[in-house]
Design an enzyme around this catalytic site. Sequence first.
Site, PDB file in Angstrom:
ATOM      1  N   GLU A  62      -0.582  -3.878  -5.258  1.00 15.07           N
ATOM      2  CA  GLU A  62      -1.839  -3.748  -5.995  1.00 15.07           C
ATOM      3  C   GLU A  62      -1.604  -3.721  -7.511  1.00 15.07           C
ATOM      4  OE1 GLU A  62      -5.508  -1.781  -3.988  1.00 15.07           O
ATOM      5  OE2 GLU A  62      -4.522  -0.260  -5.195  1.00 15.07           O
ATOM      6  N   GLU A 116      -0.869  -7.092  -8.589  1.00 18.43           N
ATOM      7  CA  GLU A 116      -2.104  -7.880  -8.625  1.00 18.43           C
ATOM      8  C   GLU A 116      -2.895  -7.572  -9.903  1.00 18.43           C
ATOM      9  OE1 GLU A 116      -4.646  -7.371  -5.182  1.00 18.43           O
ATOM     10  OE2 GLU A 116      -6.260  -8.513  -6.103  1.00 18.43           O
ATOM     11  N   CYS A 140      -8.468   0.232  -0.321  1.00 19.72           N
ATOM     12  CA  CYS A 140      -7.857   1.023   0.767  1.00 19.72           C
ATOM     13  C   CYS A 140      -8.880   1.666   1.688  1.00 19.72           C
ATOM     14  CB  CYS A 140      -7.028   2.185   0.226  1.00 19.72           C
ATOM     15  SG  CYS A 140      -6.077   1.817  -1.160  1.00 19.72           S
ATOM     16  N   SER A 189      -9.471  -5.878  -4.825  1.00 13.89           N
ATOM     17  CA  SER A 189      -8.073  -6.244  -4.571  1.00 13.89           C
ATOM     18  C   SER A 189      -7.946  -6.876  -3.194  1.00 13.89           C
ATOM     19  CB  SER A 189      -7.202  -4.985  -4.634  1.00 13.89           C
ATOM     20  OG  SER A 189      -5.970  -5.226  -4.006  1.00 13.89           O
ATOM     21  N   LYS A 194     -11.818   3.384   9.775  1.00 15.78           N
ATOM     22  CA  LYS A 194     -10.567   2.667  10.097  1.00 15.78           C
ATOM     23  C   LYS A 194     -10.612   2.109  11.520  1.00 15.78           C
ATOM     24  CE  LYS A 194      -8.082   4.174   6.384  1.00 15.78           C
ATOM     25  NZ  LYS A 194      -7.607   3.331   5.316  1.00 15.78           N
ATOM     26  N   GLU A 221     -12.244  -1.068  10.892  1.00 18.18           N
ATOM     27  CA  GLU A 221     -11.361  -1.956  10.130  1.00 18.18           C
ATOM     28  C   GLU A 221     -10.318  -2.612  11.035  1.00 18.18           C
ATOM     29  OE1 GLU A 221      -8.550   0.017   7.627  1.00 18.18           O
ATOM     30  OE2 GLU A 221      -8.617  -1.538   6.106  1.00 18.18           O
ATOM     31  N   GLU A 242     -10.143 -10.385  10.529  1.00 18.79           N
ATOM     32  CA  GLU A 242      -9.089 -10.724   9.549  1.00 18.79           C
ATOM     33  C   GLU A 242      -7.797  -9.972   9.816  1.00 18.79           C
ATOM     34  OE1 GLU A 242     -11.964  -9.270   8.837  1.00 18.79           O
ATOM     35  OE2 GLU A 242     -13.077 -10.363   7.309  1.00 18.79           O
ATOM     36  N   CYS A 264      -9.923  10.844   1.247  1.00 20.29           N
ATOM     37  CA  CYS A 264      -9.617  10.920   2.684  1.00 20.29           C
ATOM     38  C   CYS A 264      -9.481  12.357   3.194  1.00 20.29           C
ATOM     39  CB  CYS A 264      -8.329  10.165   2.989  1.00 20.29           C
ATOM     40  SG  CYS A 264      -8.375   8.471   2.452  1.00 20.29           S
TER      41      CYS A 264
END
Length: 577
Positions: free
Chosen positions: A282, A285, A302, A322, A361, A364, A369, A507
């Site tokens: 990251e 990037e 994230c 990102s 999550k 996710e 993808e 989190c």
Amino acid sequence: MDTQTVTLKINDRPVTVPKGSTLLQAAREAGVRIPTLCHVEGLSPTGACRLCVVEVAGTGRLLPSCAYPAEEGMSIDTRSVSVRRARKTIVELLLANHRQDCLYCVKNLQCELQSLAAEYGVREKRFEGRIRAYHQDLSSPALERDPEKCILCGRCVRVCEEIQQVGAIDFTRRGFDTMVLPAFNRDLSLSPCTYCGQCIPECPTGALREKSHLKQVWNALNDPDMFVVAQVAPAIRVALGEEFGLPAGTVVTGRIPAALHRLGFQRAFDTNLAADLTIMEEASELIHRLQHGQPLPMLTSCSPGWVKYIEHFYPELLPNVSTCKSPHMMLGALVKSYFARKEGLDPAKIFVVSIMPCTAKKYEAQRPEMASPEGWRDVDAVLTTRELARMIRTAGIQFGRLGDVPFDEPLGIATGAGDIFGASGGVMEAALRSAHFLLTGKEDARVDFEQVRGLAGVKAATVELAGTTLRVAAVSDLKNAGAVLEQIRTGSAPYQFVEIMCCPGGCINGGGQPLPRSREILQARANAIYEIDREKPARRSHQNTGVQKLYEEFLEKPHSEAAHRLLHTHYTGRTRY
Ligand code: SF4
Ligand code: SF4
Ligand code: SF4
């Protein structure tokens, strides 16, 4: 007379509180507990459930304490016969049209309605109401709704609207038919719900729950053909202990791999290693974007609830996000490539379980993808902190008697920078610890960036980096995220890099964390995260020897072709409705 305060009596004892306080706040100040169901501290009061009624002393007049202001000279009774009778009747009426299948309910022994029935001595069914028959909404990959258990307190609606500003659910219909539903009575999976799960800890009953992956995980553990690997997120190690009676903020890092091995997992890896890896990718990037005029500010990726939010509400800003996968998805991809190759394992026979503080999550991990071109998923199942605790209890493992063991090699090493990912501001701070090194090849003396720590929803900082002034912010909860996105949309955002976490505080406050929660509990978890970081010999992601080895042996360098294939992703614009 002080015009900024009011003095009143609660149960014959004087108490002085700031003007504008509610009777409920005054009672709490006086050390008197008043039960509530619909109330959420800090959000707009509705006075809907009336459970918090108190009596204007000696008059029989009942007032909802959560919504009524404390007035000078008032005398309030919170224990009178009429108060106790009213509260008991409210609980009895709520139970009258409730299925009461407590033994089979996910909230059994943690249900506020159940506790209130016990507290007010409900011992018989005085009222027989019509039970509503509604279908359960199991459509979402992350959470489930059981409207038959809903007592219409509205807490989920307010959290979703006022904290997350998503408005995925609301009251609909009237009278006896009133329900809480997504728009147009559609399933949650067709709504803009981000699957953050922030409504779950608010729900006093079993009407909202995470989608359990326990069955799949037990099945994999019992399958002799499967090689079952667990990975553990940063925020678990400061919260899991609460499930076993330990004080909030107790660090139980070493006991987690010990428990996972006893449960039958062949490897217990540390997601924090992938958090360090995320920083390498990251921060590189960000540098690339700064040097090549690509969209800024760069937004972190994230937090899958946050990613789903921007996909629904600001799809035009997706180029700012990102391309890095979240750390557990990176680690899952590495387990089925790097680790599989090292160990001579067939990736199709590896089952990766992520232990996460988060319900989003779960969603996710099922995104299209997040799979290899060969067809296997990066992560096969996601357990929340609560689900892992349930597994440990079911297996009869005495958590308090477990010794500390390290996470397994080769994906078990983490620096302090990886650890702090669990708190809002942690990703930003970790990136700042490595950005100077990645730009110049030289170590930066600074390691603590206190400006981006803490539970505030927006923390901005200006940092000098190798001759460049970088303006950054760490943002948590989706209402604050929405405000920053509006700034970006109108071109008035002063930042080059923004960390965004879906849950308030990050989190540590994920929708899958132990119940109950409070500001004090969150603070204790956050403190523990920074304590783990302080004690680590290496506190910068680029110093992670496991990550260095990964690049040497497998990935070559940040943003290499292999890194892009395994560690980066893309996003999909969605509609609001
Ligand atoms: S929501 Fe509470 S009262 Fe209702 S069935 Fe579940 S545990 Fe029992
Ligand atoms: S999971 Fe989050 S977005 Fe979805 S209904 Fe609950 S609070 Fe709203
Ligand atoms: S789903 Fe839970 S939080 Fe939402 S209104 Fe019903 S009982 Fe209250």
